[in-house]
Enzyme design. Structure first.
Site, PDB file in Angstrom:
ATOM      1  N   GLY A  43     -21.616  28.543 -68.307  1.00 53.05           N
ATOM      2  CA  GLY A  43     -22.299  27.467 -69.054  1.00 53.05           C
ATOM      3  C   GLY A  43     -23.688  27.323 -68.455  1.00 53.05           C
ATOM      4  CB  ALA A  46     -21.893  24.632 -65.146  1.00 55.39           C
ATOM      5  CG  LEU A 226     -42.321  37.494 -69.065  1.00 52.07           C
ATOM      6  CD1 LEU A 226     -43.684  37.866 -68.484  1.00 52.07           C
ATOM      7  CD2 LEU A 226     -42.396  37.441 -70.589  1.00 52.07           C
ATOM      8  CB  ALA A 255     -26.002  33.235 -64.563  1.00 50.22           C
ATOM      9  CB  ALA A 256     -30.932  36.664 -64.828  1.00 49.62           C
ATOM     10  CG  ASP A 258     -28.296  29.839 -66.788  1.00 47.43           C
ATOM     11  OD1 ASP A 258     -29.130  29.392 -67.603  1.00 47.43           O
ATOM     12  OD2 ASP A 258     -27.180  30.283 -67.116  1.00 47.43           O
ATOM     13  N   GLY A 294     -20.775  38.500 -63.297  1.00 47.65           N
ATOM     14  CA  GLY A 294     -20.333  37.127 -63.537  1.00 47.65           C
ATOM     15  C   GLY A 294     -21.490  36.153 -63.568  1.00 47.65           C
TER      16      GLY A 294
HETATM   17  P1  ATP Z   1     -29.948  35.534 -69.144  1.00 43.70           P
HETATM   18  O1  ATP Z   1     -29.830  34.921 -70.508  1.00 43.70           O
HETATM   19  O2  ATP Z   1     -29.483  36.966 -69.069  1.00 43.70           O
HETATM   20  O3  ATP Z   1     -29.408  34.651 -68.060  1.00 43.70           O
HETATM   21  P2  ATP Z   1     -32.705  35.147 -69.632  1.00 43.70           P
HETATM   22  O4  ATP Z   1     -32.882  35.986 -70.841  1.00 43.70           O
HETATM   23  O5  ATP Z   1     -32.637  33.683 -69.777  1.00 43.70           O
HETATM   24  O6  ATP Z   1     -31.476  35.640 -68.776  1.00 43.70           O
HETATM   25  P3  ATP Z   1     -34.656  36.769 -68.283  1.00 43.70           P
HETATM   26  O7  ATP Z   1     -36.059  36.559 -68.638  1.00 43.70           O
HETATM   27  O8  ATP Z   1     -33.975  37.994 -68.787  1.00 43.70           O
HETATM   28  O9  ATP Z   1     -33.889  35.430 -68.612  1.00 43.70           O
HETATM   29  O10 ATP Z   1     -34.488  36.803 -66.698  1.00 43.70           O
HETATM   30  C1  ATP Z   1     -34.722  35.665 -65.898  1.00 43.70           C
HETATM   31  C2  ATP Z   1     -35.297  36.088 -64.565  1.00 43.70           C
HETATM   32  O11 ATP Z   1     -34.339  36.935 -63.893  1.00 43.70           O
HETATM   33  C3  ATP Z   1     -36.557  36.946 -64.654  1.00 43.70           C
HETATM   34  O12 ATP Z   1     -37.713  36.145 -64.812  1.00 43.70           O
HETATM   35  C4  ATP Z   1     -36.494  37.671 -63.320  1.00 43.70           C
HETATM   36  O13 ATP Z   1     -36.890  36.820 -62.270  1.00 43.70           O
HETATM   37  C5  ATP Z   1     -34.993  37.946 -63.170  1.00 43.70           C
HETATM   38  N1  ATP Z   1     -34.608  39.237 -63.754  1.00 43.70           N
HETATM   39  C6  ATP Z   1     -34.031  39.459 -64.954  1.00 43.70           C
HETATM   40  N2  ATP Z   1     -33.812  40.780 -65.166  1.00 43.70           N
HETATM   41  C7  ATP Z   1     -34.254  41.408 -64.051  1.00 43.70           C
HETATM   42  C8  ATP Z   1     -34.299  42.778 -63.626  1.00 43.70           C
HETATM   43  N3  ATP Z   1     -33.845  43.772 -64.410  1.00 43.70           N
HETATM   44  N4  ATP Z   1     -34.830  43.033 -62.419  1.00 43.70           N
HETATM   45  C9  ATP Z   1     -35.300  42.048 -61.603  1.00 43.70           C
HETATM   46  N5  ATP Z   1     -35.263  40.739 -61.935  1.00 43.70           N
HETATM   47  C10 ATP Z   1     -34.757  40.419 -63.142  1.00 43.70           C
HETATM   48  O1  RIB Z   2     -26.799  31.768 -69.361  1.00 43.94           O
HETATM   49  C1  RIB Z   2     -25.545  32.334 -69.119  1.00 43.94           C
HETATM   50  C2  RIB Z   2     -24.458  31.485 -69.710  1.00 43.94           C
HETATM   51  O2  RIB Z   2     -24.602  31.482 -71.120  1.00 43.94           O
HETATM   52  C3  RIB Z   2     -23.060  31.984 -69.465  1.00 43.94           C
HETATM   53  O3  RIB Z   2     -22.512  31.520 -68.267  1.00 43.94           O
HETATM   54  C4  RIB Z   2     -22.291  31.536 -70.693  1.00 43.94           C
HETATM   55  O4  RIB Z   2     -21.402  30.487 -70.439  1.00 43.94           O
HETATM   56  C5  RIB Z   2     -23.361  31.133 -71.706  1.00 43.94           C
HETATM   57  O5  RIB Z   2     -23.381  29.780 -71.852  1.00 43.94           O
END
Ligand code: ATP
Ligand code: RIB
Length: 308
Positions: A43, A46, A226, A255-256, A258, A294
């Protein structure tokens, strides 16, 4: 950096994530075997709360779960990270939110969410928790709870002089005007920014143009994540620039975003004087998340993040 812990209130979703790993994401009509399946806490709300709490934030959570075992377990997980959970209600006759996450061998994912209790947060619930909002430096919301819950939380936050951060995820084409007016800091990824502005971003000039369009809507600070390229930030009538990501091999990016948001908020000074450092910290934290499987299981602790 000042020793005072940032007080952060998250209004957001709590999901039980079921992750299925496959070589490729399935095409329509296709049936494929998976390599592995596991559940973890998830989530967006969370996850952001846990990222902030593991990195020095003092975190309150406002949200809802269903009257089921996963709801109880997920609230306990938040408690284990010392998050204040008294703002979470257990609702009768509904399920806890859940997410079905498919990750392929390239580390790409596709996610289907079932909102459940996350979508049933009432104004009365938010009003009851106004003391949690009032004591905060930052309030953070995403788009996995009902819009009225975000609007009410931000209304109270702005009345109390609390800075509001909106992560407009999952993407929504139209964001209610009132929520835009109540937002101080917007943190979209590139796709979410494209959706809000309504035009594709294929180069730096288009990115900057889209960010300016957000400033014109009245939002002072825009931070665009990005992916492997890092982050672009822009302060209206102020500084802007790129902060590159770390070069790592991503196996699961769940969760990157997040992790970036939670850790960034935990580090950001109220006067924004360390915005570059807070972004660099968020980048470093998120670069660890993408190297693990995860959602909450992949979010790093402060002790793992070296800032030389
Ligand atoms: P998600 O929905 O998968 O949680 P998001 O689409 O909201 O992620 P992204 O812009 O893809 O967000 O990634 C968030 C941050 O994670 C980036 O700004 C960067 O700091 C890190 N990150 C993501 N992908 C990579 C990668 N392949 N290598 C290094 N850092 C990454
Ligand atoms: O941003 C990642 C989250 O998106 C996952 O943990 C999933 O629960 C979805 O809400």
């Amino acid at each position: 950096m000042g020793a005072k812990k940032k007080k952060i209130t998250i209004i957001g979703s709590i999901n039980l994530d079921t992750t299925i790993r496959t070589e490729q994401l399935p095409k329509p009509g296709e049936t494929i075997h998976s390599k592995e399946m596991f559940t973890s806490g998830g989530g967006k709300g969370a996850n952001q709360a846990i990222a902030a709490a593991r990195n020095g934030g003092n975190v309150n959570f406002i949200g809802a779960v269903g009257n089921d075992n996963s709801g109880k377990a997920l609230v306990e997980l938040l408690g284990q990270d010392k998050i204040e959970t008294k703002g979470i209600k257990q609702l009768e006759s509904t399920r806890t939110g859940s997410a079905y996450v498919n990750v392929n061998d390239e580390g790409e994912n596709s996610i289907i969410i079932y909102g459940g209790a996350n979508q049933l947060i009432t104004d009365e619930h938010i009003i009851e928790m106004n003391n949690l909002i009032e004591e905060s430096d930052y309030v953070i919301a995403q788009f996995e709870t009902n819009l009225s819950s975000i609007e009410k939380t931000f209304e109270i936050a702005k009345e109390m002089g609390v800075t509001t951060i909106l992560n407009p995820a999952p993407a929504k084409r139209v964001i209610p005007k009132n929520i835009i007016q109540l937002t101080d800091i917007l943190i979209p990824n590139e796709t979410e920014l494209e959706t809000i502005v309504g035009s594709k971003i294929t180069n730096e000039a288009e990115l900057i143009k889209s960010v300016h369009a957000i400033h014109e809507m009245g939002i002072k600070i825009v931070i665009v994540t990005l992916g492997s390229k890092g982050v672009f930030y822009s302060i209206y009538n102020g500084d802007s620039g790129f902060v590159p990501a770390l070069k790592v091999k991503a196996i699961d990016t769940t969760a990157a975003g997040d992790t970036f948001i939670g850790t960034f908020a935990a580090k950001l000074r109220s006067d924004l004087s360390n915005i570059n450092d807070a972004i660099a910290y968020g980048n470093r934290a998120a670069s660890l998340t993408v190297q693990r499987y995860g959602a909450q299981t992949s979010i790093p602790y402060k002790s793992e993040i070296n800032m030389e």
